[in-house]
Design a protein around this motif. Structure first.
Motif: not given
Length: 66
Positions: A27-38
């Motif tokens: 594991x090297x990080x994290x990701x959060x989806x944009x509100x529009x899902x794109x």
């Protein structure tokens, strides 16, 4: 219902080296989806020199008991 980054469990960003049962996942990080899902906002703690990046959904029980 859309949730903002502060309330949402992050996806895991992993670097995978090797294939199949011999693959090594880090594991090297994290990701959060944009509100529009794109797309995603991605935060890495390091940059891999080899291997491939994989983004995985958060586990349903992640953070349970905190």
């Amino acid at each position: 219902m859309k949730r903002n980054e502060k309330n949402q469990k992050p996806y895991s960003v992993m670097v995978v080296e090797g294939e199949g049962d011999k693959a090594f996942w880090t594991k090297i990080g994290a990701a959060w989806p944009h509100e529009d899902g794109k797309g995603f906002n991605i935060q890495l703690s390091c940059l891999p020199l080899n291997g491939r990046l994989v983004v995985r959904e958060p586990k349903a029980d992640a953070g349970a008991g905190r």
